[in-house]
Design a protein around this motif. Sequence first.
Motif, mmCIF file in Angstrom:
data_model
loop_
_atom_site.group_PDB
_atom_site.id
_atom_site.type_symbol
_atom_site.label_atom_id
_atom_site.label_comp_id
_atom_site.label_asym_id
_atom_site.label_seq_id
_atom_site.Cartn_x
_atom_site.Cartn_y
_atom_site.Cartn_z
ATOM 1 N N TYR A 201 0.811 -1.225 0.000
ATOM 2 C CA TYR A 201 0.000 0.000 0.000
ATOM 3 C C TYR A 201 0.844 1.275 0.000
ATOM 4 O O TYR A 201 0.401 2.327 0.471
ATOM 5 C CB TYR A 201 -0.963 0.006 1.189
ATOM 6 C CG TYR A 201 -1.849 -1.215 1.234
ATOM 7 C CD1 TYR A 201 -2.968 -1.323 0.408
ATOM 8 C CD2 TYR A 201 -1.545 -2.278 2.089
ATOM 9 C CE1 TYR A 201 -3.761 -2.465 0.426
ATOM 10 C CE2 TYR A 201 -2.343 -3.422 2.115
ATOM 11 C CZ TYR A 201 -3.461 -3.500 1.284
ATOM 12 O OH TYR A 201 -4.244 -4.634 1.311
ATOM 13 N N GLY A 202 2.061 1.190 -0.529
ATOM 14 C CA GLY A 202 2.916 2.367 -0.607
ATOM 15 C C GLY A 202 4.001 2.436 0.436
ATOM 16 O O GLY A 202 4.741 3.416 0.493
ATOM 17 N N ALA A 203 4.125 1.393 1.249
ATOM 18 C CA ALA A 203 5.169 1.377 2.276
ATOM 19 C C ALA A 203 6.497 0.855 1.732
ATOM 20 O O ALA A 203 7.546 1.101 2.335
ATOM 21 C CB ALA A 203 4.731 0.529 3.466
ATOM 22 N N ARG A 204 6.462 0.124 0.606
ATOM 23 C CA ARG A 204 7.687 -0.407 -0.004
ATOM 24 C C ARG A 204 7.602 -0.275 -1.521
ATOM 25 O O ARG A 204 6.517 -0.152 -2.084
ATOM 26 C CB ARG A 204 7.897 -1.866 0.407
ATOM 27 C CG ARG A 204 8.041 -2.036 1.908
ATOM 28 C CD ARG A 204 8.420 -3.450 2.289
ATOM 29 N NE ARG A 204 8.252 -3.662 3.733
ATOM 30 C CZ ARG A 204 8.489 -4.797 4.350
ATOM 31 N NH1 ARG A 204 8.918 -5.855 3.659
ATOM 32 N NH2 ARG A 204 8.311 -4.906 5.660
ATOM 33 N N THR B 208 12.857 1.159 -2.003
ATOM 34 C CA THR B 208 11.913 1.552 -0.955
ATOM 35 C C THR B 208 12.317 2.883 -0.338
ATOM 36 O O THR B 208 11.475 3.776 -0.137
ATOM 37 C CB THR B 208 11.828 0.463 0.119
ATOM 38 O OG1 THR B 208 11.231 -0.707 -0.454
ATOM 39 C CG2 THR B 208 11.001 0.921 1.312
ATOM 40 N N ALA B 209 13.599 3.051 -0.010
ATOM 41 C CA ALA B 209 14.056 4.321 0.554
ATOM 42 C C ALA B 209 13.831 5.463 -0.429
ATOM 43 O O ALA B 209 13.373 6.551 -0.046
ATOM 44 C CB ALA B 209 15.524 4.220 0.952
ATOM 45 N N VAL B 210 14.141 5.233 -1.707
ATOM 46 C CA VAL B 210 13.941 6.266 -2.726
ATOM 47 C C VAL B 210 12.457 6.606 -2.850
ATOM 48 O O VAL B 210 12.065 7.778 -2.877
ATOM 49 C CB VAL B 210 14.501 5.800 -4.081
ATOM 50 C CG1 VAL B 210 14.212 6.844 -5.161
ATOM 51 C CG2 VAL B 210 16.000 5.538 -4.003
ATOM 52 N N GLY B 211 11.623 5.574 -2.934
ATOM 53 C CA GLY B 211 10.196 5.801 -3.104
ATOM 54 C C GLY B 211 9.570 6.547 -1.949
ATOM 55 O O GLY B 211 8.737 7.452 -2.145
ATOM 56 N N LEU B 212 9.947 6.206 -0.726
ATOM 57 C CA LEU B 212 9.391 6.884 0.438
ATOM 58 C C LEU B 212 9.794 8.361 0.472
ATOM 59 O O LEU B 212 8.981 9.234 0.809
ATOM 60 C CB LEU B 212 9.831 6.182 1.718
ATOM 61 C CG LEU B 212 9.198 4.816 1.969
ATOM 62 C CD1 LEU B 212 9.925 4.095 3.107
ATOM 63 C CD2 LEU B 212 7.712 4.944 2.289
ATOM 64 N N LEU B 213 11.062 8.645 0.125
ATOM 65 C CA LEU B 213 11.481 10.043 0.099
ATOM 66 C C LEU B 213 10.689 10.818 -0.946
ATOM 67 O O LEU B 213 10.250 11.951 -0.695
ATOM 68 C CB LEU B 213 12.985 10.143 -0.179
ATOM 69 C CG LEU B 213 13.552 11.564 -0.134
ATOM 70 C CD1 LEU B 213 13.427 12.170 1.261
ATOM 71 C CD2 LEU B 213 15.003 11.586 -0.593
ATOM 72 N N GLY C 86 6.774 2.288 6.344
ATOM 73 C CA GLY C 86 8.013 2.299 5.561
ATOM 74 C C GLY C 86 9.191 2.791 6.372
ATOM 75 O O GLY C 86 10.298 2.242 6.294
ATOM 76 N N ALA C 87 8.981 3.832 7.170
ATOM 77 C CA ALA C 87 10.058 4.345 8.016
ATOM 78 C C ALA C 87 10.498 3.290 9.028
ATOM 79 O O ALA C 87 11.703 3.119 9.285
ATOM 80 C CB ALA C 87 9.607 5.615 8.725
ATOM 81 N N PRO D 201 10.164 7.979 16.328
ATOM 82 C CA PRO D 201 11.136 7.401 17.265
ATOM 83 C C PRO D 201 12.396 6.825 16.620
ATOM 84 O O PRO D 201 13.171 6.157 17.303
ATOM 85 C CB PRO D 201 10.335 6.269 17.908
ATOM 86 C CG PRO D 201 9.442 5.795 16.806
ATOM 87 C CD PRO D 201 9.058 7.023 16.033
ATOM 88 N N HIS D 202 12.618 7.072 15.318
ATOM 89 C CA HIS D 202 13.707 6.384 14.621
ATOM 90 C C HIS D 202 14.969 7.217 14.450
ATOM 91 O O HIS D 202 16.072 6.663 14.399
ATOM 92 C CB HIS D 202 13.240 5.920 13.238
ATOM 93 C CG HIS D 202 11.981 5.128 13.251
ATOM 94 N ND1 HIS D 202 11.848 3.966 13.984
ATOM 95 C CD2 HIS D 202 10.783 5.340 12.631
ATOM 96 C CE1 HIS D 202 10.627 3.488 13.798
ATOM 97 N NE2 HIS D 202 9.966 4.294 12.999
ATOM 98 N N TRP D 203 14.842 8.549 14.335
ATOM 99 C CA TRP D 203 15.943 9.356 13.844
ATOM 100 C C TRP D 203 17.154 9.370 14.772
ATOM 101 O O TRP D 203 18.291 9.208 14.322
ATOM 102 C CB TRP D 203 15.483 10.778 13.565
ATOM 103 C CG TRP D 203 16.624 11.707 13.260
ATOM 104 C CD1 TRP D 203 17.016 12.794 13.966
ATOM 105 C CD2 TRP D 203 17.545 11.594 12.163
ATOM 106 N NE1 TRP D 203 18.119 13.377 13.387
ATOM 107 C CE2 TRP D 203 18.460 12.655 12.280
ATOM 108 C CE3 TRP D 203 17.687 10.696 11.105
ATOM 109 C CZ2 TRP D 203 19.508 12.850 11.381
ATOM 110 C CZ3 TRP D 203 18.731 10.881 10.207
ATOM 111 C CH2 TRP D 203 19.622 11.962 10.346
ATOM 112 N N GLU D 204 16.959 9.569 16.045
ATOM 113 C CA GLU D 204 18.108 9.746 16.944
ATOM 114 C C GLU D 204 19.005 8.507 16.948
ATOM 115 O O GLU D 204 20.239 8.620 16.852
ATOM 116 C CB GLU D 204 17.640 10.058 18.364
ATOM 117 C CG GLU D 204 18.789 10.392 19.308
ATOM 118 C CD GLU D 204 18.311 10.864 20.666
ATOM 119 O OE1 GLU D 204 19.170 11.037 21.554
ATOM 120 O OE2 GLU D 204 17.094 11.054 20.847
ATOM 121 N N LYS D 205 18.407 7.329 17.035
ATOM 122 C CA LYS D 205 19.200 6.101 17.042
ATOM 123 C C LYS D 205 19.907 5.903 15.715
ATOM 124 O O LYS D 205 21.099 5.573 15.667
ATOM 125 C CB LYS D 205 18.307 4.900 17.345
ATOM 126 C CG LYS D 205 19.052 3.575 17.345
ATOM 127 C CD LYS D 205 18.125 2.401 17.629
ATOM 128 C CE LYS D 205 18.892 1.079 17.555
ATOM 129 N NZ LYS D 205 17.980 -0.083 17.765
#
Length: 252
Positions: free
Chosen positions: A137-140, A155-160, A177-178, A207-211
């Motif tokens: 559904y657009g997550a990958r 997937t990373a390209v598409g999400l950006l 996706g994130a 909750p993902h960025w800092e780590k």
Amino acid sequence: LLCFLGHGDTPQEGKHSETVRRGLYYLQERIRFGPRGADLQEGTMYGQAIATLALTEAYGMTQDPSLRPLAQSALDFIVASQHKEGGWRYNPGQPGDMTVGGWQMMALHSGHLCGLDVPSPTVTSFSRFLDSVQTHYGARYRYLPEYDEATPVPTAVGLLCRMYLGWPRTMTPIRDGAAYLADLGPSRTDLYFDYYATQVLHHYGEPHWEKWNLTMREYLIRTQETSGHERGSWHFADEHGDQAGRLYSTAM
């Protein structure tokens, strides 16, 4: 050039202003003007997009009137090279793939942010291309519409790209996706994946960025060459790094 611009250097300001000035002069000298606009391919549409991105970033930072027509013409070339189904690939007019399309979208988005003309039909058509390569559904995302499986880099390209096109972080596909990218963690060798995934997670935030950022930053500091003629650079052995070499790895 993108590294120096990202550091805040322009032709007028910064420790590396002369380097940026010369680099932009070089790009201008390499332009071939044709019916589509300013051609900076020198091989493939990868070159067109990344060189255009450097021009649009430089124009956005400086508002130098001499850069505006060049950046606009380079964007016009991208627009004129889009396939009828919305994507881009190695040569103008080819049916698209996810990675080449992602670079074009980065250049178009940069151009839009600095006030250049990016036709809305171009963006709408690329959204339809993204629909053709999405899964979950657009997550990958897949590399090509005919591929069965989604993979990490597309997937990373598409999400950006979806973020650039207005999908908010609250949308379920963006959230899922994130989380998928964060679970994979920064790659130890594939800087292509790291380049795009880092931007997705930076835009997404916690909750993902800092780590992610701590892991990525410390790994890059630890693996940078510290002596000899390679001092300050990186190289990681993988399918991209082995072909493109140390300058590619360092710039990414």
